[in-house]
Design a protein around this motif. Structure first.
Motif, mmCIF file in Angstrom:
data_model
loop_
_atom_site.group_PDB
_atom_site.id
_atom_site.type_symbol
_atom_site.label_atom_id
_atom_site.label_comp_id
_atom_site.label_asym_id
_atom_site.label_seq_id
_atom_site.Cartn_x
_atom_site.Cartn_y
_atom_site.Cartn_z
ATOM 1 N N PHE A 35 0.840 -1.203 0.000
ATOM 2 C CA PHE A 35 0.000 0.000 0.000
ATOM 3 C C PHE A 35 0.873 1.250 0.000
ATOM 4 O O PHE A 35 0.653 2.180 -0.789
ATOM 5 C CB PHE A 35 -0.920 -0.004 1.225
ATOM 6 C CG PHE A 35 -1.652 1.290 1.445
ATOM 7 C CD1 PHE A 35 -2.675 1.684 0.598
ATOM 8 C CD2 PHE A 35 -1.299 2.133 2.494
ATOM 9 C CE1 PHE A 35 -3.349 2.892 0.793
ATOM 10 C CE2 PHE A 35 -1.967 3.337 2.697
ATOM 11 C CZ PHE A 35 -2.983 3.713 1.837
ATOM 12 N N LEU A 36 1.866 1.295 0.869
ATOM 13 C CA LEU A 36 2.731 2.468 0.974
ATOM 14 C C LEU A 36 3.531 2.694 -0.306
ATOM 15 O O LEU A 36 3.867 3.831 -0.632
ATOM 16 C CB LEU A 36 3.688 2.317 2.164
ATOM 17 C CG LEU A 36 3.019 2.330 3.549
ATOM 18 C CD1 LEU A 36 4.054 2.053 4.633
ATOM 19 C CD2 LEU A 36 2.322 3.663 3.799
ATOM 20 N N ASN A 37 3.807 1.619 -1.048
ATOM 21 C CA ASN A 37 4.569 1.744 -2.292
ATOM 22 C C ASN A 37 3.680 1.869 -3.516
ATOM 23 O O ASN A 37 4.151 1.817 -4.649
ATOM 24 C CB ASN A 37 5.501 0.538 -2.464
ATOM 25 C CG ASN A 37 6.664 0.576 -1.483
ATOM 26 O OD1 ASN A 37 7.236 1.627 -1.232
ATOM 27 N ND2 ASN A 37 6.990 -0.569 -0.922
ATOM 28 N N GLY A 38 2.367 2.012 -3.282
ATOM 29 C CA GLY A 38 1.458 2.240 -4.388
ATOM 30 C C GLY A 38 1.111 1.028 -5.223
ATOM 31 O O GLY A 38 0.558 1.152 -6.321
ATOM 32 N N ARG A 39 1.408 -0.161 -4.715
ATOM 33 C CA ARG A 39 1.078 -1.374 -5.469
ATOM 34 C C ARG A 39 -0.367 -1.812 -5.216
ATOM 35 O O ARG A 39 -0.959 -2.503 -6.033
ATOM 36 C CB ARG A 39 2.041 -2.509 -5.095
ATOM 37 C CG ARG A 39 3.499 -2.169 -5.354
ATOM 38 C CD ARG A 39 3.769 -1.890 -6.826
ATOM 39 N NE ARG A 39 3.493 -3.067 -7.651
ATOM 40 C CZ ARG A 39 4.359 -4.023 -7.887
ATOM 41 N NH1 ARG A 39 5.581 -3.965 -7.360
ATOM 42 N NH2 ARG A 39 4.043 -5.048 -8.657
ATOM 43 N N ASP A 49 -4.212 -0.279 -3.444
ATOM 44 C CA ASP A 49 -4.885 0.828 -2.773
ATOM 45 C C ASP A 49 -5.481 0.299 -1.471
ATOM 46 O O ASP A 49 -5.359 -0.889 -1.147
ATOM 47 C CB ASP A 49 -5.948 1.477 -3.682
ATOM 48 C CG ASP A 49 -7.105 0.548 -4.027
ATOM 49 O OD1 ASP A 49 -7.405 -0.357 -3.240
ATOM 50 O OD2 ASP A 49 -7.707 0.748 -5.100
ATOM 51 N N SER A 83 -12.338 -1.098 -6.424
ATOM 52 C CA SER A 83 -11.546 0.088 -6.741
ATOM 53 C C SER A 83 -11.916 0.652 -8.108
ATOM 54 O O SER A 83 -11.985 1.868 -8.301
ATOM 55 C CB SER A 83 -10.047 -0.257 -6.711
ATOM 56 O OG SER A 83 -9.684 -0.764 -5.447
ATOM 57 N N THR A 137 -10.303 4.481 -1.222
ATOM 58 C CA THR A 137 -9.140 3.863 -1.856
ATOM 59 C C THR A 137 -7.814 4.259 -1.223
ATOM 60 O O THR A 137 -6.772 3.717 -1.586
ATOM 61 C CB THR A 137 -9.094 4.244 -3.349
ATOM 62 O OG1 THR A 137 -9.086 5.670 -3.472
ATOM 63 C CG2 THR A 137 -10.296 3.679 -4.084
ATOM 64 N N GLN A 181 -6.574 7.463 -1.187
ATOM 65 C CA GLN A 181 -5.966 8.642 -1.795
ATOM 66 C C GLN A 181 -5.925 9.832 -0.835
ATOM 67 O O GLN A 181 -5.029 10.645 -0.893
ATOM 68 C CB GLN A 181 -6.746 9.045 -3.054
ATOM 69 C CG GLN A 181 -6.596 8.077 -4.206
ATOM 70 C CD GLN A 181 -7.513 8.451 -5.354
ATOM 71 O OE1 GLN A 181 -8.663 8.013 -5.414
ATOM 72 N NE2 GLN A 181 -7.024 9.265 -6.265
ATOM 73 N N SER A 182 -6.932 9.901 0.032
ATOM 74 C CA SER A 182 -7.004 11.060 0.930
ATOM 75 C C SER A 182 -7.286 10.658 2.373
ATOM 76 O O SER A 182 -7.751 11.449 3.155
ATOM 77 C CB SER A 182 -8.105 12.019 0.447
ATOM 78 O OG SER A 182 -9.355 11.348 0.351
ATOM 79 N N THR A 194 -5.298 4.578 8.490
ATOM 80 C CA THR A 194 -4.495 3.507 7.887
ATOM 81 C C THR A 194 -3.755 2.714 8.963
ATOM 82 O O THR A 194 -3.634 1.491 8.869
ATOM 83 C CB THR A 194 -3.483 4.074 6.871
ATOM 84 O OG1 THR A 194 -2.650 5.042 7.512
ATOM 85 C CG2 THR A 194 -4.186 4.721 5.710
#
Length: 339
Positions: free
Chosen positions: A2-6, A8, A39, A319, A321-322, A328
């Motif tokens: 999640f932190l690496n954007g792989r 959401d 998603s 997802t 994004q915000s 989290t």
């Protein structure tokens, strides 16, 4: 990931759902969500609202350009469509909860009707104590299983009868509460003994509370004559079982009919599965509704944009994004990484 954007946040939550899945359908939906089904659905709504926002930003940047009436109608229709999409998404919350926790299924009946024996047979192992002594079960006993393709949260209850025993009386009260909160009620009647008026009254009460199946138990024993027509006229599906010989085929079929397969299998992964997702989707829908009503009322674009931005913010929380860092952290604390 999640932190690496792989992944959401919705996909990351699906990993937890997959690990905790207690049924095949629950696992399939979690896998669908992990693959990005939810998603994508959220992304489509998000993209449509971004288009609306882009248009009104253009109007603010070029105030001399009036909104064409046709374009205004199109924007209103877009907002209405996205509001409908969010409503449809929110309607899946109930299914998501049932997949995660199982349909609450109360097993009720008079003492010695075979409730604990049926629970053990449905589970496939001896979870509840079974004796010939009436009132053995004093409290509710809960376990999860899958039967007829339906995830169930079975609730074995104390025998329903009038009693002076204060402990048994508490058990009876909890049994009635389990009936009130159930999504499915199995009313058990011992087919080897004469049925009583209390059985008939209990069946009618159960049918007023939730989908109900009449279960004639101890089918391996000689049955006694009973006023079957009285029970048939009430219109409740009925089956005969024998917990002793593990004969549950009829019951599996009726449970499957009560909760059709398409209730679970339609659009794998496109459902909301927890309270966080539901709350964010509700805020997004309300913001879109306010934006649509503002547009129809002729509110200035800058005011309308506030509602659209709020909807996008809420969708972004779904997802990740915000979403706030504390949210989290709470989600990922469930994974117990490193332990």
């Amino acid at each position: 990931a999640f932190l690496n954007g792989r992944l959401d946040l919705a996909q990351a939550e699906a990993v937890g759902d997959l690990l905790e899945a207690r049924s095949r359908e629950g696992a399939r939906h979690a896998a669908g969500q992990l693959a990005g089904a939810l998603s994508k659905k959220i992304g489509d709504i998000y993209s449509a609202l971004v288009d609306v926002m882009a248009h009104f930003h253009a109007v603010l940047d070029y105030p001399d350009e009036d909104i064409d009436p046709f374009r205004l109608e199109e924007l209103s229709r877009t907002l209405e469509e996205q509001e409908g999409e969010l409503s449809a998404l929110l309607s899946t919350c109930g299914r998501g909860k049932l997949l995660r926790e199982g349909v609450p299924c109360a097993i009720v009946g008079r003492p010695n009707a075979g409730k604990s024996s049926l629970l053990n047979a449905m589970l496939g192992w001896d979870r509840a104590i079974v004796t010939e002594i009436p009132g053995t079960t004093r409290d509710t006993v809960e376990e999860r299983c899958e039967l007829g393709g339906v995830p169930l949260r079975l609730i074995d209850t104390a025998g329903l009868r009038d009693t002076a025993d204060p402990v048994e009386k508490l058990g009876v009260e909890r049994s009635r509460k389990a009936m009130e909160e159930a999504g499915l009620i199995l009313v058990l009647i011992d087919a080897s003994r004469p049925a009583q008026d209390e059985d008939f009254l209990l069946l009618r009460e159960a049918m007023s509370l939730a989908p109900t199946i009449l279960v004639w138990t101890k089918g391996d024993l000689p049955a006694v004559p009973c006023p079957v027509k009285r029970y048939e006229e009430i219109g409740c599906p009925a089956v005969t079982v024998s917990a002793k010989v593990q004969d549950l085929d009829e019951l599996c079929q009726e449970i499957s009919c009560a909760f059709p397969q398409d209730l679970w299998s339609e659009h794998y992964g496109e459902i909301l599965t927890n309270a966080r997702q539901e709350e964010a989707a509700k805020r997004a829908r309300e913001a879109v509704r306010r934006a649509r009503e503002a547009l129809e009322a002729g509110v200035t674009p800058d005011a309308l944009l506030t509602d659209v931005e709020e909807a996008l913010e809420a969708l972004g929380e779904l997802t990740g994004q915000s979403v706030r860092e504390d949210v989290t952290d709470r989600i990922f604390s469930k994974f117990c990484v490193g332990k």
